[in-house]
Write a protein that holds these residues in place. Structure first.
Motif, PDB file in Angstrom:
ATOM      1  N   LEU A 187       0.837  -1.198   0.000  1.00  0.00           N
ATOM      2  CA  LEU A 187       0.000   0.000   0.000  1.00  0.00           C
ATOM      3  C   LEU A 187       0.878   1.258   0.000  1.00  0.00           C
ATOM      4  O   LEU A 187       1.934   1.276   0.642  1.00  0.00           O
ATOM      5  CB  LEU A 187      -0.894  -0.005   1.235  1.00  0.00           C
ATOM      6  CG  LEU A 187      -2.395   0.078   0.993  1.00  0.00           C
ATOM      7  CD1 LEU A 187      -2.838  -0.971  -0.004  1.00  0.00           C
ATOM      8  CD2 LEU A 187      -3.135  -0.095   2.295  1.00  0.00           C
ATOM      9  N   PRO A 188       0.450   2.296  -0.696  1.00  0.00           N
ATOM     10  CA  PRO A 188       1.166   3.576  -0.605  1.00  0.00           C
ATOM     11  C   PRO A 188       1.157   4.098   0.825  1.00  0.00           C
ATOM     12  O   PRO A 188       0.339   3.697   1.648  1.00  0.00           O
ATOM     13  CB  PRO A 188       0.359   4.493  -1.532  1.00  0.00           C
ATOM     14  CG  PRO A 188      -0.334   3.576  -2.459  1.00  0.00           C
ATOM     15  CD  PRO A 188      -0.614   2.320  -1.694  1.00  0.00           C
ATOM     16  N   VAL A 189       2.062   5.004   1.060  1.00  0.00           N
ATOM     17  CA  VAL A 189       2.244   5.468   2.431  1.00  0.00           C
ATOM     18  C   VAL A 189       0.958   6.051   2.991  1.00  0.00           C
ATOM     19  O   VAL A 189       0.555   5.726   4.128  1.00  0.00           O
ATOM     20  CB  VAL A 189       3.372   6.517   2.466  1.00  0.00           C
ATOM     21  CG1 VAL A 189       3.583   7.004   3.882  1.00  0.00           C
ATOM     22  CG2 VAL A 189       4.646   5.928   1.928  1.00  0.00           C
ATOM     23  N   ASP A 190       0.312   6.860   2.224  1.00  0.00           N
ATOM     24  CA  ASP A 190      -0.905   7.503   2.721  1.00  0.00           C
ATOM     25  C   ASP A 190      -1.982   6.469   3.025  1.00  0.00           C
ATOM     26  O   ASP A 190      -2.618   6.505   4.086  1.00  0.00           O
ATOM     27  CB  ASP A 190      -1.411   8.516   1.687  1.00  0.00           C
ATOM     28  CG  ASP A 190      -0.426   9.659   1.510  1.00  0.00           C
ATOM     29  OD1 ASP A 190       0.390   9.863   2.447  1.00  0.00           O
ATOM     30  OD2 ASP A 190      -0.457  10.324   0.464  1.00  0.00           O
ATOM     31  N   ASP A 191      -2.177   5.581   2.082  1.00  0.00           N
ATOM     32  CA  ASP A 191      -3.183   4.552   2.301  1.00  0.00           C
ATOM     33  C   ASP A 191      -2.819   3.663   3.483  1.00  0.00           C
ATOM     34  O   ASP A 191      -3.679   3.264   4.265  1.00  0.00           O
ATOM     35  CB  ASP A 191      -3.330   3.693   1.039  1.00  0.00           C
ATOM     36  CG  ASP A 191      -3.843   4.520  -0.128  1.00  0.00           C
ATOM     37  OD1 ASP A 191      -4.406   5.605   0.141  1.00  0.00           O
ATOM     38  OD2 ASP A 191      -3.679   4.089  -1.274  1.00  0.00           O
ATOM     39  N   PHE A 192      -1.552   3.406   3.577  1.00  0.00           N
ATOM     40  CA  PHE A 192      -1.105   2.566   4.686  1.00  0.00           C
ATOM     41  C   PHE A 192      -1.378   3.255   6.015  1.00  0.00           C
ATOM     42  O   PHE A 192      -1.912   2.641   6.953  1.00  0.00           O
ATOM     43  CB  PHE A 192       0.390   2.266   4.536  1.00  0.00           C
ATOM     44  CG  PHE A 192       0.976   1.534   5.699  1.00  0.00           C
ATOM     45  CD1 PHE A 192       0.719   0.193   5.894  1.00  0.00           C
ATOM     46  CD2 PHE A 192       1.789   2.198   6.597  1.00  0.00           C
ATOM     47  CE1 PHE A 192       1.276  -0.484   6.972  1.00  0.00           C
ATOM     48  CE2 PHE A 192       2.347   1.530   7.666  1.00  0.00           C
ATOM     49  CZ  PHE A 192       2.088   0.190   7.854  1.00  0.00           C
ATOM     50  N   ASN A 193      -1.033   4.515   6.100  1.00  0.00           N
ATOM     51  CA  ASN A 193      -1.283   5.232   7.343  1.00  0.00           C
ATOM     52  C   ASN A 193      -2.776   5.313   7.639  1.00  0.00           C
ATOM     53  O   ASN A 193      -3.201   5.175   8.785  1.00  0.00           O
ATOM     54  CB  ASN A 193      -0.688   6.641   7.244  1.00  0.00           C
ATOM     55  CG  ASN A 193       0.834   6.598   7.229  1.00  0.00           C
ATOM     56  OD1 ASN A 193       1.443   5.680   7.784  1.00  0.00           O
ATOM     57  ND2 ASN A 193       1.440   7.569   6.565  1.00  0.00           N
ATOM     58  N   GLU A 194      -3.543   5.537   6.606  1.00  0.00           N
ATOM     59  CA  GLU A 194      -4.990   5.592   6.806  1.00  0.00           C
ATOM     60  C   GLU A 194      -5.525   4.254   7.306  1.00  0.00           C
ATOM     61  O   GLU A 194      -6.337   4.185   8.227  1.00  0.00           O
ATOM     62  CB  GLU A 194      -5.664   5.973   5.483  1.00  0.00           C
ATOM     63  CG  GLU A 194      -7.164   6.154   5.619  1.00  0.00           C
ATOM     64  CD  GLU A 194      -7.778   6.504   4.277  1.00  0.00           C
ATOM     65  OE1 GLU A 194      -7.011   6.735   3.322  1.00  0.00           O
ATOM     66  OE2 GLU A 194      -9.015   6.536   4.182  1.00  0.00           O
ATOM     67  N   MET A 195      -5.013   3.211   6.701  1.00  0.00           N
ATOM     68  CA  MET A 195      -5.445   1.881   7.117  1.00  0.00           C
ATOM     69  C   MET A 195      -5.066   1.627   8.579  1.00  0.00           C
ATOM     70  O   MET A 195      -5.857   1.086   9.362  1.00  0.00           O
ATOM     71  CB  MET A 195      -4.785   0.838   6.204  1.00  0.00           C
ATOM     72  CG  MET A 195      -5.148  -0.594   6.546  1.00  0.00           C
ATOM     73  SD  MET A 195      -4.275  -1.763   5.489  1.00  0.00           S
ATOM     74  CE  MET A 195      -2.639  -1.681   6.197  1.00  0.00           C
TER      75      MET A 195
END
Length: 619
Positions: A488-496
């Motif tokens: 996952l991209p960083v943003d998506d990962f952090n959101e997740m």
DNA sequence: TAATTATGTCATTCG
DNA sequence: ACCGAATGACATAAT
């Protein structure tokens, strides 16, 4: 006395009274006078006086009375046994599975647990003379008719090659009794090979596993499982016996025709009520020859499933039943190690422990160390017991990854335990690296791969394996897939990550998984690039080599061409010079004149003398 | 059994 | 300063 228990004789070998066929019995049993008593009482028309047989009337009367008492006792015992046989089939399975004497019959002295030596030495006391009489009969019968009787006594002719149980009995006897015909051993060897081949078939193994799972919960198998003959060369008899055993309960699963052969022979000979009894007796008989093997022969599934001592090459088989056990049984995950360790399985060999698939994923290896050293049970111990060898064993079951996953899921809670503390990511890694390998080495070193399964082992090497991080994620119940965590991209990962409430251990693990996953991909890319670079450089090197060869060749050609042109020029010079004539018509001397060409192409005849003069002047 | 290869991991550097 | 990619170095499993 061998003739005192009609019910026991109502079965397989009743037609062949051993005491009549084997004189040794009369001598060794020491009760020949009792036998005469009986014969005399049974046949009043004997025509002879009792005194002919007796040493004294007094003695005979005492013995006769004792005999009657024993007969009465036997009869009562028989009634109890028949009641039990009718009560529940399960209880009978229990007994056969447990290999222990019948619990309820207090009057029964010793039956199945009687040491073989007792029955063989012929030193009968008056008590066990009755209790062991049938065993003795069976033994003598087996000695007298090793193979032929065992098979011929069963009305439907059974082909030995397809009747493992029937023929395996004499095979086991052969291990203990050298006088057996050689053909018997040969047959057993052929059978062994045949079974090895059969068992190497994955479908058949699965078929067997299905049945084994059905019997996993049989409550009494501890005595069987505790035995240590894991490398028993008679292992090949396990599965045939297994099929035989389970043919009584699950005929529908195994299609093999031989499954019911042994059963059929017995049932054709004896009433169903006595079937289990006969099995038990036959079991007693064979304990003399190879108790372990025979036990294994009749209760292999239990061994495989319960004590985790399944032959290592068979590890792939045991996974499935274990997983099913988790799903179907009321046992809780924590019960398993307790179960395995507390009911007589502690006698397992250490290397066998490690051999148990998934063992240190929460079952046997890590379950007990957990209590003693909690800090090792944290992610430090190879992240909850998952190690390279664990992965290997887990993946050893082709197509059973799901089962293994369920297994892991089932055990993860118990694995975390109460004392679980979040590991620091760095510490967990280093500690993990330290602990993981020493623990797995014994497991690797203790391999007992049987030949039939080596193919499986090789096969499973090629199987796609769950990565350690995937196993760890399962163990910690990370709600994301490893793929998501990594890719996952960083943003998506952090959101997740922000959407899920994860504890510190989970967060650390997720970070490590992402870091390792990224780095793994990066390493792969790096190596790929490195290889591409190497390939490119090699290609460039080849090109340069070719260029060099080409240039060298060209230089050679140019040199040869130059020499040729010089030669032609020299020839032309001499030709032209030879054509020149002075005023007197004489040719010019080459030593005095030479031809020289100016830049505009004009050719002049230049006298050499001047040259030499100029040269001399210059000097 | 030793040598080689493949792969994962960690530490570090680079952009 | 921080982060992620890149990469060298090492360990281990597989061949």
């Amino acid at each position: 006395m061998c003739s005192t228990t009609p019910a026991e004789h109502s079965g397989l070998f009743w037609e062949i009274p051993p005491q009549l066929t084997n004189p040794f019995f009369l001598v060794s049993c020491g009760q020949d006078m009792d036998l005469i008593d009986i014969l005399w009482r049974q046949d009043i028309d004997l025509g002879a006086e009792r005194e002919v047989f007796d040493y004294s009337h007094r003695q005979k009367e005492n013995e006769l009375q004792r005999q009657r008492e024993l007969e009465e006792e036997k009869r009562q015992q028989l009634l109890r046994e028949q009641e039990k046989a009718l009560l529940a089939q399960l209880q009978l399975d229990e007994e056969t599975g447990e290999f222990v004497p019948r619990p309820a019959s207090g009057a029964e002295p010793q039956t199945s647990t009687t040491p073989p030596e007792v029955t063989q030495n012929g030193l009968f006391t008056e008590e066990d003379g009755n209790a062991l009489s049938f065993d003795e009969c069976m033994q003598l019968l087996a000695e007298t008719f090793p193979l032929v009787e065992a098979i011929e006594a069963t009305p439907p002719p059974v082909e030995p090659s397809v009747s493992p149980p029937a023929s395996s009995v004499p095979a086991l006897m052969a291990a203990h009794q050298p006088p057996l015909p050689v053909a018997v051993e040969k047959t057993s060897q052929d059978l062994e090979q045949a079974w090895m081949e059969l068992l190497s078939i994955p479908e058949l193994q699965q078929c067997l596993n299905v049945q084994m799972a059905a019997d996993v919960l049989e409550p009494s198998f501890s005595a069987v499982s505790a035995r240590p003959e894991l490398q028993d060369p008679n292992y090949n008899f396990y599965m045939p016996a297994l099929t035989d055993m389970e043919a009584t309960t699950a005929d529908t699963v195994c299609p093999s025709g031989y499954l019911g052969t042994f059963e059929g022979t017995l049932s054709n000979t004896i009433p169903p009520d006595n079937l289990n009894q006969m099995t038990l007796k036959a079991l007693d008989l064979n304990t003399n020859f190879n108790a372990d093997s025979f036990c294994d022969m009749f209760y292999p599934g239990l061994m495989n499933k319960v004590d985790g001592n399944a032959p290592p090459a068979n590890s792939g088989i045991t996974d499935l039943p274990l997983a099913e056990l988790q799903n179907t049984s009321p046992l809780k995950p924590m019960d398993i190690p307790k179960f395995a360790l507390g009911e007589g399985f502690e006698s397992r060999k250490p290397e066998v422990n490690g051999e148990f698939p998934d063992s240190d994923s929460g079952l046997s290896l890590d379950a007990s160390p957990n209590a003693s050293s909690p800090e090792k049970s944290i992610s430090g111990d190879g992240s909850f017991g998952y190690s390279d060898s664990d992965m290997e064993e887990m993946d050893s079951n082709p197509g059973s990854v799901d089962a293994e996953s369920d297994f892991t899921d089932m055990f993860s809670p118990s694995f975390l335990g109460d004392g679980y503390q979040a590991p620091s990511s760095v510490g967990s890694q280093s500690q993990e690296a330290k602990v993981r390998h020493p623990k797995t080495e014994p497991a690797e070193g203790g391999g007992h791969d049987k030949p039939p399964f080596t193919k499986d082992k090789h096969k499973r090497r090629a199987e796609t394996r769950l990565s350690r991080d995937e196993q760890r994620a399962k163990a910690l119940q990370i709600p994301f897939t490893v793929d998501m965590i990594i890719n996952l991209p960083v943003d998506d990962f952090n959101e997740m990550m922000s959407k899920q409430q994860l504890n510190e251990a989970q967060l650390a693990l997720v970070r490590d998984i992402r870091r390792r996953g990224k780095n793994k991909v990066a390493a792969q890319n790096c190596r790929k690039r490195k290889m591409e670079n190497i390939v490119g450089l090699e290609y460039e090197l080849d090109s340069l080599k070719e260029e060099r060869e080409r240039l060298l060749k060209e230089r050679t050609e140019t040199g040869s061409s130059l020499r040729e042109m010089k030669q032609q020029l020299n020839s032309l010079y001499l030709e032209v010079f030879g054509l020149l004539r002075d005023e007197d018509g004489k040719p010019y001397s080459p030593s005095e004149y030479s031809l020289q060409q100016t830049s505009d192409g004009s050719v002049f005849l230049v006298p050499r003398v001047k040259k030499t003069l100029i040269k001399s002047k210059g000097n």
